[in-house]
Motif scaffolding. Sequence first.
Motif, short mmCIF file in Angstrom:
data_model
loop_
_atom_site.label_atom_id
_atom_site.label_comp_id
_atom_site.label_asym_id
_atom_site.label_seq_id
_atom_site.Cartn_x
_atom_site.Cartn_y
_atom_site.Cartn_z
N ARG A 10 0.57 -1.39 0.36
CA ARG A 10 -0.20 0.21 0.36
C ARG A 10 0.36 0.90 0.04
NH1 ARG A 10 -0.78 4.32 1.99
NH2 ARG A 10 1.11 3.41 3.27
N ARG A 11 0.90 1.80 -0.68
CA ARG A 11 1.44 3.52 -1.05
C ARG A 11 0.68 4.61 -1.37
NH1 ARG A 11 6.10 3.26 -2.48
NH2 ARG A 11 5.73 5.63 -1.48
N SER A 12 1.36 5.57 -1.00
CA SER A 12 -0.54 6.59 -1.74
C SER A 12 0.20 7.07 -3.44
CB SER A 12 0.47 7.79 -0.76
OG SER A 12 -0.04 7.91 0.98
N GLN A 67 -4.76 19.52 -6.71
CA GLN A 67 -4.29 18.35 -6.13
C GLN A 67 -5.02 16.49 -7.60
OE1 GLN A 67 -2.61 16.16 -2.60
NE2 GLN A 67 -3.92 17.87 -2.46
N CYS A 151 -5.29 7.21 -2.13
CA CYS A 151 -4.24 7.95 -1.46
C CYS A 151 -4.96 8.52 -0.70
CB CYS A 151 -3.70 8.35 -2.76
SG CYS A 151 -2.80 10.51 -1.80
N PRO A 152 -4.92 8.86 0.79
CA PRO A 152 -5.44 10.26 1.70
C PRO A 152 -5.05 11.01 1.72
CG PRO A 152 -3.63 8.45 2.73
CD PRO A 152 -3.51 8.14 1.29
C1 LIG Z 1 -3.60 12.33 6.85
C2 LIG Z 1 -3.37 12.78 5.61
C3 LIG Z 1 -3.18 13.44 4.72
C4 LIG Z 1 -2.58 13.38 3.72
N1 LIG Z 1 -2.82 14.15 2.54
C5 LIG Z 1 -1.87 14.28 1.87
C6 LIG Z 1 -3.04 14.74 0.31
O1 LIG Z 1 -3.49 15.95 0.79
N2 LIG Z 1 -2.13 15.26 -0.70
C7 LIG Z 1 -1.31 14.15 -1.14
O2 LIG Z 1 -0.63 13.75 -2.59
N3 LIG Z 1 -0.72 12.96 -0.08
C8 LIG Z 1 -1.08 13.40 0.44
N4 LIG Z 1 -1.03 12.24 2.03
C9 LIG Z 1 -0.50 11.17 2.03
C10 LIG Z 1 1.55 10.86 2.94
O3 LIG Z 1 1.87 11.96 2.05
C11 LIG Z 1 1.34 9.71 2.73
O4 LIG Z 1 0.74 8.99 3.22
C12 LIG Z 1 2.90 9.77 2.78
O5 LIG Z 1 3.80 10.32 2.73
C13 LIG Z 1 3.84 8.07 3.33
O6 LIG Z 1 3.81 7.41 2.20
P1 LIG Z 1 3.31 6.75 1.98
O7 LIG Z 1 1.43 6.46 2.21
O8 LIG Z 1 3.36 6.14 0.23
O9 LIG Z 1 4.01 4.94 2.04
C14 LIG Z 1 -1.21 12.33 3.39
C15 LIG Z 1 -1.78 11.25 4.07
C16 LIG Z 1 -2.35 11.01 5.52
C17 LIG Z 1 -2.39 10.43 6.25
#
Ligand SMILES: Cc1cc2nc3c(=O)[nH]c(=O)nc-3n(C[C@H](O)[C@H](O)[C@H](O)COP(=O)(O)O)c2cc1C
Length: 204
Positions: A10-12, A67, A151-152
């Motif tokens: 799982r990745r964003s 975004q 992606c959250p």
């Molecule tokens: C509460 C929360 C808010 C986030 N907001 C954004 C966002 O607005 N845009 C985005 O592209 N990623 C967002 N992210 C993703 C994070 O950047 C990402 O989870 C983090 O860099 C780790 O990468 P991974 O999820 O790929 O492991 C968010 C993550 C969380 C948990």
Amino acid sequence: MDFADVVKQRRSIRAYDTEKQVSDAQLKELFSLVALSPSSYNLQPWEFIVVREKENKRRLRACAHNQQHVEDASATIIVLASLDPSGKAEAIIADRMKNRTMDNTKREQLLAAIEYFKSNPGHAKIWAIKSTSLACMTLMLAAQNMGLATCPMEGIDAEAIKKEFNIPKTHEVVMLITLGYQKGPQPPRPMRFGYEDIVRFETF
Ligand SMILES: Cc1cc2nc3c(=O)[nH]c(=O)nc-3n(C[C@H](O)[C@H](O)[C@H](O)COP(=O)(O)O)c2cc1C
């Protein structure tokens, strides 16, 4: 898929195949798993708006600092938390009384907790967001297991989203989650702190 692999994979994801759509059947399967998430008193404060129409995704993107992935994903989900803890309580209490997993004392305790949250809006907000955030994690892991990317996102203007999508004052916008088919390779993983950095035993 092995659970550890689901967690590791799982990745964003911010790059989506705009030609491939998530079906109604996939959404049903996904949200039937999300519904199994834990929640405080089992009061299940989460609700979701699935935004799939191109024009609506465009409107949503405008409320999310432009975004691009909000528009490119097959669906972007507006995650809501109901701030009224009594919303689903009646049905939940009736079910527990019927199954005899709740007696009158427990029922009174739950009603008192609900009253407490209702008279402490700040606390009710934290209460609702906590459980709803756990449902978000279920959603992301379940999607991963189904071969879908997410992606959250909290880089959003929650007030603008509420206005644009007719969301009442009783509900908080917790985050957006994009959902769709990943385009291109896995992005490099940003660094993580490990076991020694994050775990203590017995006391701080
Ligand atoms: C509460 C929360 C808010 C986030 N907001 C954004 C966002 O607005 N845009 C985005 O592209 N990623 C967002 N992210 C993703 C994070 O950047 C990402 O989870 C983090 O860099 C780790 O990468 P991974 O999820 O790929 O492991 C968010 C993550 C969380 C948990």
